[in-house]
Design a protein around this motif. Structure first.
Motif, short mmCIF file in Angstrom:
data_model
loop_
_atom_site.label_atom_id
_atom_site.label_comp_id
_atom_site.label_asym_id
_atom_site.label_seq_id
_atom_site.Cartn_x
_atom_site.Cartn_y
_atom_site.Cartn_z
N LEU A 155 -2.59 -4.71 14.33
CA LEU A 155 -2.57 -5.57 15.53
C LEU A 155 -1.15 -5.91 15.96
N GLY A 156 -0.17 -5.38 15.22
CA GLY A 156 1.19 -5.54 15.70
C GLY A 156 2.12 -6.35 14.82
N ALA A 157 1.59 -6.92 13.74
CA ALA A 157 2.42 -7.82 12.94
C ALA A 157 3.25 -7.08 11.91
N GLN A 158 4.36 -7.68 11.53
CA GLN A 158 5.09 -7.29 10.33
C GLN A 158 4.72 -8.27 9.21
N CYS A 159 4.62 -7.76 7.99
CA CYS A 159 4.15 -8.61 6.89
C CYS A 159 5.06 -8.50 5.67
N ARG A 160 5.27 -9.61 5.01
CA ARG A 160 5.86 -9.65 3.67
C ARG A 160 4.95 -10.51 2.81
N TRP A 161 4.73 -10.10 1.57
CA TRP A 161 3.63 -10.74 0.84
C TRP A 161 3.96 -10.99 -0.62
N ALA A 162 3.52 -12.16 -1.11
CA ALA A 162 3.59 -12.44 -2.54
C ALA A 162 2.21 -12.85 -3.03
N ALA A 163 2.07 -12.96 -4.34
CA ALA A 163 0.78 -13.34 -4.91
C ALA A 163 0.71 -14.85 -5.06
N CYS A 164 -0.48 -15.40 -4.85
CA CYS A 164 -0.65 -16.85 -5.00
C CYS A 164 -1.11 -17.19 -6.42
N ASN A 165 -1.26 -16.17 -7.23
CA ASN A 165 -1.77 -16.39 -8.60
C ASN A 165 -1.08 -15.40 -9.51
N ILE A 166 -0.61 -15.85 -10.63
CA ILE A 166 0.21 -14.97 -11.48
C ILE A 166 -0.60 -13.91 -12.18
N TYR A 167 -1.91 -14.00 -12.10
CA TYR A 167 -2.71 -13.05 -12.85
C TYR A 167 -3.65 -12.21 -12.01
N SER A 168 -3.85 -12.57 -10.74
CA SER A 168 -4.93 -11.95 -9.99
C SER A 168 -4.55 -10.65 -9.27
N THR A 169 -3.29 -10.27 -9.32
CA THR A 169 -2.89 -9.09 -8.57
C THR A 169 -3.53 -7.82 -9.13
N GLN A 170 -4.07 -7.00 -8.23
CA GLN A 170 -4.50 -5.66 -8.62
C GLN A 170 -3.29 -4.76 -8.46
N ASN A 171 -2.71 -4.37 -9.58
CA ASN A 171 -1.46 -3.61 -9.52
C ASN A 171 -1.55 -2.36 -8.67
N GLU A 172 -2.66 -1.66 -8.77
CA GLU A 172 -2.77 -0.40 -8.04
C GLU A 172 -2.89 -0.64 -6.54
N VAL A 173 -3.47 -1.76 -6.16
CA VAL A 173 -3.53 -2.09 -4.74
C VAL A 173 -2.14 -2.45 -4.24
N ALA A 174 -1.42 -3.23 -5.04
CA ALA A 174 -0.04 -3.54 -4.67
C ALA A 174 0.76 -2.25 -4.48
N ALA A 175 0.48 -1.28 -5.36
CA ALA A 175 1.17 0.01 -5.25
C ALA A 175 0.81 0.71 -3.94
N ALA A 176 -0.45 0.70 -3.61
CA ALA A 176 -0.88 1.36 -2.37
C ALA A 176 -0.24 0.70 -1.16
#
Lengths: 500, 500, 500, 500
Positions: free
Chosen positions: D156-177
């Motif tokens: 939709l046109g946005a630029q994004c920068r992102w961090a995790a709100c939880n130290i354990y919930s990140t799906q590493n492979e999704v972050a990689a994608a």
């Protein structure tokens, strides 16, 4: 069905009761080779694991999801090449890793909680040792539930030697706990075919010990003894067989006049049938779908093909979760039931474009064919809860224009040229065996029945049973019971099996 | 079960096929006399009505609640003393009041809506007239549903003469509509025992007309012909019998070698059994309780005694309405099902003090005895959905210290000395027959089966049926069907019976 | 809504608190005359009954199905022309027939069983007589449940005079029992409009007795006192009003500054709303359909229009009985709920051809219009469970080409030229009020709330309530409670209301 | 609640809108230190993982069960010490392992299937790019569902920068994608507390790029900007906050007059509440219990503590699976509902000895205390579905006489001296977050709402929103919608969200 079935190629030879061989079992090897060839054709990175899974026709690693975690870092040395001893110095076993015994013990303890009837039997009959002197050779899935059974048999006086009936279903840590506990177990997850027969042979071909009872699941152990050690039957008091296939083979032997000892068919008890189909599937359809797809059931449109016991369980569960369920059925009595239960009867092609989930429970072949799959909507989930892996015509999806993508264990996306994808679970094999667990309570019923059948055959007076296949006496199949029997009972408002 | 059953006293004589009499049916009259004595002992203001109801063991006036309204102001002249003609001058009938014909016609039209299979059969087979030449004498409940059956038989070519199989179940306005339509009907609500046999005799003992088919419900018509006109069987092609009792009598005749013609047992078809028990009771338990007590189901505690098909239906319905349902069951397989369906298994004495409603569905005797009723709480509702009127020990309540108060039709308060009262429905007889209606759709299944059985027997080639009792060929019992058969079908997603 | 509503014509005048009249209530008479004209236009054999039912907009004779039996042979003399006394010689009442008192007493005793909270209140507060000195004039449905309320108020110390709020809903035998018990009751089934106001006047216009509390259902009593005896309000401590309409009128008065005393709105309590809609309709949809049509629910296709509380109850009940239920809904949140509850969301025109039953629960107008009814299939049942009689466009069916046939009480067949007929229930009025009963337990909740509101207003210290409309204090509406309050409680695992 | 919450220690300082600091946030560090100390006291072999899990108060690794498999063999190097680039050479991210991108892409594709509304929004609004120019900084769980949201925002046109709100919930492979797809993602599973804030800082503290929108889940990102870069708010158009805690913090800021920009509360929309509680829990209670214990539900006795939306969902699901369910509830309205839904209301101590499963859903503290656990039967399963981890008094189980055994991930056996053991799930934390998955469809609703809120805030004309906390305009919360809104719609009988 869960193990290599030599019967499927027909022409199987059996050693007669007098030891003569009727026909050489040559076809067997060829069959295995064929299967391997077929499976190797499929390009897969998962390698050996994929192969074994295909051979086994079902994965049972979900019996304990925890188990698989600990396996992943295991070394690749074959257990046959390892020298292991338990803490008491005993080495008469062959398993993956004796060090996993503690973890396996915990799994067994968890299982004990849900096997009240077996634990009660153990407690009740421990004093009289109704299996004193029994030498049982067994060939079943090696799981925590089987361990509870084996330890019960032992408590009742029996000696046991055990192999796995499936090359992939062994819980290694449970096998370790059994070995640590002094059982002669020969099994590990991921056996080769050669390993499979080697393990069975190690159970029976032992100096100074000869079995007098057989507990089989699939008939391979029985088959092996017929083939290799027919004279053993002279001392064997009876066979207890659990599986459809094994029972089928026993009836064939009986018909051909080659059954040398009495056999007990524990597959066809009413309680087992109800649990295996209606009650178990009602829970495992939800479990299997969740574990593989995390799909939300509420509001989904689902078509259940077939309204037998399995279909009834699946339909009821999904309806309760807020799905809109359609049913296809050709038998008029079952159709009547579906209708009176409030499901809309449809023909598959009426709803195939709109449904989110397709579940087969018919027991027939090619219920969901390519033509239907061509018309499914994007993201449609397709799975099989029926009695074979033939309900979904998976072969028709292995064509060049379709792309397969393995997205998770047991989950494939099959992608059409226009980008549409369907979600195929367990490659069309049984969802409840592949992708969910069978509750211990359900297994507990089979295990209790097996124990009772062993006790009955072992203690039966001369002449009660002839060289034939028997059903468990009604008094034991959920009814009034004799000394060694059991019964359904109500304790504190709750149904339990208990032992008289 | 719904009519006087001469069999119950044993020693019943039957005329042999050759016309000789084996034994005089003297016991019969004594039996009736006994019954009268018993019933007259009970003090009742309702007088004759109460008597007949007791004899009939069940009231079916609820087949049409509307019907009873119109009756209340009727005169008390016996129909046998009236001279009535229909609008075409025909007087070959004996009913309550021909003027009610219009109202009866409406009831028949309502019934037609819910009998799609019979209407389809009428339409489909009208051309070929498969019953052309058939002369059917019938003895069944005379209700709107029977009228649809009779008019269908007529449309297919048959001539019909009809009597009631129950002295109380006749819908007078429906009988009037049938008489107006030209049928020779002999039946009214509240017949005496003498009337009952007189009506049957008027059906068969008619100059210049001899039946060649019998449609019976209970066996009284068959019995009468055996006794009085055994020679008639020479022309009779077959008997179609609907009730448990009648079928039982036919099997006895057959066993004794005295059955002269083929007979068809339509009682034991799978669909009929399912409808009569599970599906029908699921609805009628709610209906029966509401019509008699207006009780709110939500939050009520209910104990259902017995978890067969009837108990399953009752439990499911009340659970769905928000009741807390307990189940008692002694059969372990049924207990297992109750448990897996989420009902708490109890012994009756565990919950008898706390429940609001007690429902018997066991088929056994004295399930609810005085001791339990002594311990019920004030206002507890007690009713019977089982297969006899013996489940509740009503006799034990007829003691001097208890006061009976009839508070509504079919509703008695039984009052203990301390003021506690229980609400006894239908005096312990079948609630669903006494206090609710049987949905026309359910009756439609029986009626269709009866019609098909008549067609089959009438058209069967020589030798297909011998002098024996037959089940309806499977092709007709909900399966694939032949020319005259029918089948379950799906039309627009909905299940219907249809005729091939 | 259940009584003539003078508000509907607008322009209603009310006497101010100081006794001055703001506007003359002339329009009222015209309105009534108009209604009569309209109703008389319909050709009907039922005559006066039909009229009164149309005026009342709902029939409540089903509050006691038993009641109607006894009425049918009653004489036609107006109660106003009869001289009756109870057994103690008291003649200060006007009812149908004092001789029915015994039968009415039984109905009251039945009701008591299902009104535990009121009986508990009676028992608990009997000692302290919290209503000692209260002179309550009431205008409600005169039913067994109201009788329990009145006898409770009396036990707590109040004197009562009572009229009916509906010209057709009075249970004559209950009125008789009340009169026999010494209550001044002025009510019978089938009052004329003139009777209606005469009865109300007899309650308040009595020498030497002046009410100090009003219990109203619909606002007619309040209206009458405002109009005729405005000075009475000087002594009146408060009004308790139960109906939507009455509450609406009170709010209008309050807004206009003309409310002279505190008023309590017992219509909008949470518990009442839940019971009147969700829980009650869940049961009454089944009851209403069964009593009118005896339809079997299993396998039927049903469309429920609207998924508010009423629609939720109807849908859940029919689903549980094995119907296939479709839902129409325009509110997205409710649509979401229907979807997640497993109902297929449709537009009415998508399914109108195939459904067997159509139920309106929207509260909107003209949900089922002629166009839809033209397309319904033969035998389709159409009924209304919503909050008005406008959901089905019944007027559109009163055209020359359609034939109406009254087949049973509350059941009309509307017949199309081609013979197709639809089954219209209660002429589109509320099915649950017209054709089923409201369970006593539900009414018990309202009655208990009314009693508590009376106690609260009567005992409230000066200044707690002003000349305004109040909701029952939360502590009484199902919550923690004060001296005179009540609370939901659990006794032996079951929910009951009880009084602190 | 799912992240460290500085609010809980109170006294938190915030930078004012003008950049002045009101109070130094010194307490924060101390708090974290305290937590660590507490957690380190617990003896555990799992070490760092256990710590982080305790801090996070919930594990979300079950978002993708598949993900964890691939992680097990990962190296232990901190991502902060790695140099990674995606295939296009971009290195502006910090994740576990870029090589997992393919696998993550598959997870995202699976998620897309169940997020129809977001995909529709992407398609519909792609042309007009309503977020053109938007620079969004986000801090949420990094899962496949978030990835679909991020890729939609980007489309939709946005630029994004992102961090995790939880130290354990990140799906590493999704972050990689996501990193492979060009997103600047800073997150991995198992961050330390220091890592956590470092990642957030990397999102905002970047040269040449300044965010103008904030998407937060928990308020930590907002907090960080307030603390470190208060001037950034000059360019920020709004904050969209999803969590209860974050919303609470925003309201506090607003109350204190320190909220510098408009904020949108997407936590309290009706649809979100219904999905998060009733619909989601109905499914996840079954899923969570199965995955951890494989328990069979049929016939089990279960007590559900609390009958709010969560308790309603749990009770209904288990009832449908054949469990016998008891309910405890203190609120009378909810108790009424439980009762009318057919659940037996009990006090916990009445049934604690007999139940097989205990589920807390009250939101209160110490619902299940040690005393109850002392009385539970052997094998009783105890878990929490409520809104905090305080319902089960787990601390009381950490006493010397009790032995804890970790038998599986998330499953502890707590063993009494006599050998009795209870099965404690997720150490009393939320079962549905720890042991089951949240269906993508549920998450899809939140994600869609977040996207719409961003669009609305970003495009709102001057003055529409002030420096306050807003609910999403009703037109967007499930209702009729404007240009950027969405609505519930029915397509082919099924409910979907769609975008206007």
């Amino acid at each position: 069905m869960k193990r290599p079935d030599p019967q499927q190629n027909g022409g199987e030879a059996f050693v007669n009761c007098d030891g003569t061989v009727a026909e050489a079992p040559r076809l067997k090897k060829i069959q295995f080779a064929d299967q391997k060839l077929e499976f190797n054709k499929r390009p897969t990175k998962i390698g050996r694991r994929s192969l074994s899974r295909s051979i086994s026709q079902s994965s049972t690693d979900s019996y304990s999801s925890a188990a698989s975690y600990t396996d992943s870092s295991d070394d690749e040395t074959s257990p046959r090449d390892k020298q292991q001893k338990n803490s008491k110095g005993n080495a008469d076993f062959c398993i993956k890793n004796i060090k996993q015994a503690d973890f396996g013990r915990r799994e067994i303890e968890i299982a004990e909680q849900e096997m009240p009837a077996l634990m009660a039997l153990r407690k009740r009959a421990q004093g009289e040792k109704p299996l004193a002197g029994a030498k049982i050779v067994g060939c079943t899935h090696i799981t925590a539930q089987t361990a509870v059974l084996m330890e019960t048999l032992s408590a009742l006086g029996a000696q046991c030697r055990w192999a796995a009936c499936n090359i992939y279903s062994t819980q290694n840590e449970v096998a370790a706990a059994l070995a640590e506990g002094g059982f002669s177990v020969f099994a590990w997850k991921g056996e080769s075919e050669d390993d499979f027969w080697w393990c069975i042979d190690r159970c029976v071909n032992v100096e100074g010990w000869q079995p007098n009872m057989i507990l089989d699941d699939g008939g391979d152990l029985t088959h092996w003894i017929y083939k290799k050690y027919p004279n053993m039957f002279k001392k064997i008091k009876g066979i207890v067989e659990e599986s459809v296939t094994g029972v089928h083979r026993l009836y064939q032997l009986s018909k051909a006049g080659k059954l040398c000892v009495p056999a007990m068919n524990v597959n066809d008890s009413v309680t087992k049938q109800k649990f295996d189909n209606l009650y178990c599937c009602r829970e495992s359809i939800l479990d299997g779908l969740k574990r593989t797809t995390d799909v939300m059931f509420g509001g989904k449109q689902v078509v259940v093909c077939g309204y037998g016991e399995v279909g009834k369980g699946c339909s009821a569960a999904l309806k309760a979760m807020g799905s809109i369920v359609y049913v296809t059925e050709i038998d008029p009595i079952c159709a009547l039931q579906a209708c009176m239960d409030g499901f809309r009867l449809v023909k598959l092609n009426e709803v195939i474009r709109q449904v989110d989930i397709v579940i087969t429970c018919t027991g027939n072949k090619n219920v969901v064919v390519r033509e239907y799959m061509d018309r499914m909507k994007n993201g449609c989930i397709v799975c099989n809860m029926g009695h074979s892996n033939t309900e979904i015509d998976v072969a028709s999806l292995r064509t060049p224009e379709l792309t397969w993508e393995r997205v998770r264990s047991q989950v494939d996306h099959v992608i059409w040229p226009d980008g549409k994808r369907i979600v195929l679970l367990a490659e069309g094999r049984l969802l409840n065996l592949s992708c969910s667990t069978v509750p211990t309570f359900v297994l507990s019923i089979t295990a209790t029945t097996q124990a009772l059948a062993l006790i009955e055959l072992y203690n039966a007076p001369e002449g009660r049973y002839k060289q034939d296949v028997y059903l468990l006496p009604k008094k034991m199949d959920g009814g009034a019971a004799t000394r060694s029997g059991f019964s359904l009972s109500r304790q504190n408002g709750v149904f339990v099996f208990f032992v008289l």
